[in-house]
Design an enzyme around this catalytic site. Structure first.
Site, mmCIF file in Angstrom:
data_model
loop_
_atom_site.group_PDB
_atom_site.id
_atom_site.type_symbol
_atom_site.label_atom_id
_atom_site.label_comp_id
_atom_site.label_asym_id
_atom_site.label_seq_id
_atom_site.Cartn_x
_atom_site.Cartn_y
_atom_site.Cartn_z
ATOM 1 N N SER A 15 44.220 36.533 11.740
ATOM 2 C CA SER A 15 42.942 35.811 11.852
ATOM 3 C C SER A 15 42.203 36.205 13.131
ATOM 4 O O SER A 15 40.964 36.284 13.143
ATOM 5 C CB SER A 15 43.152 34.298 11.780
ATOM 6 N N ASN A 16 42.930 36.458 14.211
ATOM 7 C CA ASN A 16 42.251 36.924 15.431
ATOM 8 C C ASN A 16 41.676 38.323 15.221
ATOM 9 O O ASN A 16 40.571 38.623 15.670
ATOM 10 C CB ASN A 16 43.214 36.907 16.621
ATOM 11 N N MET A 94 54.739 40.278 17.266
ATOM 12 C CA MET A 94 55.906 39.452 17.556
ATOM 13 C C MET A 94 57.031 40.213 18.257
ATOM 14 O O MET A 94 58.201 39.866 18.116
ATOM 15 C CB MET A 94 56.425 38.821 16.257
ATOM 16 N N ARG A 95 56.702 41.226 19.016
ATOM 17 C CA ARG A 95 57.725 41.957 19.756
ATOM 18 C C ARG A 95 57.310 42.122 21.213
ATOM 19 O O ARG A 95 56.120 42.296 21.497
ATOM 20 C CB ARG A 95 57.967 43.330 19.131
ATOM 21 N N ASN A 111 47.032 39.844 25.495
ATOM 22 C CA ASN A 111 47.617 39.026 24.418
ATOM 23 C C ASN A 111 46.935 37.661 24.410
ATOM 24 O O ASN A 111 46.418 37.202 25.435
ATOM 25 C CB ASN A 111 49.114 38.841 24.681
ATOM 26 N N HIS A 113 47.725 33.580 23.374
ATOM 27 C CA HIS A 113 48.853 32.671 23.116
ATOM 28 C C HIS A 113 48.320 31.251 22.950
ATOM 29 O O HIS A 113 47.440 30.823 23.706
ATOM 30 C CB HIS A 113 49.837 32.735 24.290
ATOM 31 N N SER A 140 45.375 30.765 25.727
ATOM 32 C CA SER A 140 45.254 31.613 26.920
ATOM 33 C C SER A 140 45.213 33.074 26.505
ATOM 34 O O SER A 140 45.956 33.487 25.614
ATOM 35 C CB SER A 140 46.490 31.450 27.823
ATOM 36 N N ASP A 149 54.990 36.109 26.715
ATOM 37 C CA ASP A 149 53.845 35.232 26.996
ATOM 38 C C ASP A 149 53.705 34.971 28.496
ATOM 39 O O ASP A 149 53.554 33.835 28.957
ATOM 40 C CB ASP A 149 53.972 33.904 26.216
HETATM 41 C C1 GRF Z 1 47.984 33.355 17.230
HETATM 42 O O1 GRF Z 1 48.063 31.959 17.152
HETATM 43 C C2 GRF Z 1 48.293 33.837 18.608
HETATM 44 O O2 GRF Z 1 48.035 32.904 19.585
HETATM 45 C C3 GRF Z 1 49.758 34.122 18.574
HETATM 46 O O3 GRF Z 1 50.012 34.565 17.270
HETATM 47 C C4 GRF Z 1 49.066 33.999 16.387
HETATM 48 C C5 GRF Z 1 48.520 35.085 15.536
HETATM 49 O O4 GRF Z 1 47.700 34.590 14.514
HETATM 50 N N1 GRF Z 1 50.105 35.081 19.592
HETATM 51 P P1 GRF Z 1 46.828 35.581 13.671
HETATM 52 O O5 GRF Z 1 47.758 36.640 13.102
HETATM 53 O O6 GRF Z 1 45.787 36.165 14.572
HETATM 54 O O7 GRF Z 1 46.249 34.744 12.579
#
Ligand code: GRF
Length: 198
Positions: A15-16, A94-95, A111, A113, A140, A149
């Site tokens: 989504s980001n 996720m790594r 990143n 978070h 953040s 993080d």
């Molecule tokens: C986000 O909530 C971000 O803060 C975390 O992982 C999530 C990723 O969400 N690091 P998306 O894949 O961008 O929907």
């Protein structure tokens, strides 16, 4: 106009990534997404890249669960360099990254978070904030270092925790804030890039 070449790394929903690509498409963000890379073969983030006609790739991560195998991390550096990436944007990747990436892109990896770091690093940060009885949480954006993080904080956005909040409702509001904050921070990098280089 000089556009900042970015590479987006993610393992999941994206989504980001979508928010960033939409801002670029609408002309709000003077960046150019050169490549989207995932350690998960069928991650939705790769579908989003294809939807936006952005080069995308699956990077086989190797045998470890929380990091890339050294060969894979070196390969990642090569892919990003070949794509001419100047800023690496982690969006749900996720790594944990290690020396090959951190040396290749010093202060060029960011990143996002879902907490007000340094509070609540790690998984399901919104649940951690609720369980701790916080009244305010948020998100953040930070430079990436070798810890999870962790690293210098660039910008934060607060989200109030409401008495009736569930983990899901709080998470949803934090994600709305993320989708505003991340493009805004990248826009600052774009301005710097246009003015003088990163
Ligand atoms: C986000 O909530 C971000 O803060 C975390 O992982 C999530 C990723 O969400 N690091 P998306 O894949 O961008 O929907």
């Amino acid at each position: 106009m000089k556009r900042l070449p970015i590479g987006i790394l993610g393992s999941g929903r994206g989504s980001n990534c979508r928010a960033i690509l939409e801002r670029i498409r609408s002309g709000d963000l003077a960046a150019e997404a050169r490549v989207v890379i995932s350690d998960i073969l069928d991650a939705p983030i790769l579908d989003i890249a294809r939807e936006f006609s952005i080069a995308n790739a699956y990077l086989p991560p190797g045998q470890f669960r929380t990091r890339l195998e050294p060969d894979a991390e070196n390969e990642l550096v090569n892919m990003l360099r070949e794509a001419g990436v100047e800023l690496v944007v982690l969006a749900g990747f996720m790594r944990v990254l290690h020396a090959p990436m951190l040396k290749a892109f010093p202060r060029r990896i960011i990143n996002i978070h879902p907490s007000l770091l340094p509070k609540f690093p790690g998984l399901e940060a919104w649940k951690q904030a609720l369980a701790a009885g916080e009244e305010i949480s948020g998100c953040s954006v930070h430079y990436v270092d070798q810890k999870i993080d962790h690293g210098e904080i660039i910008a934060q956005r607060e989200v109030a925790i409401l008495p009736e909040d569930t983990p899901a409702s709080l998470h949803a509001r934090i994600q709305i804030a993320e989708r505003e904050l991340y493009p805004a921070v990248i826009a600052e990098f774009c301005e710097r890039y246009q003015a003088a280089g990163l």
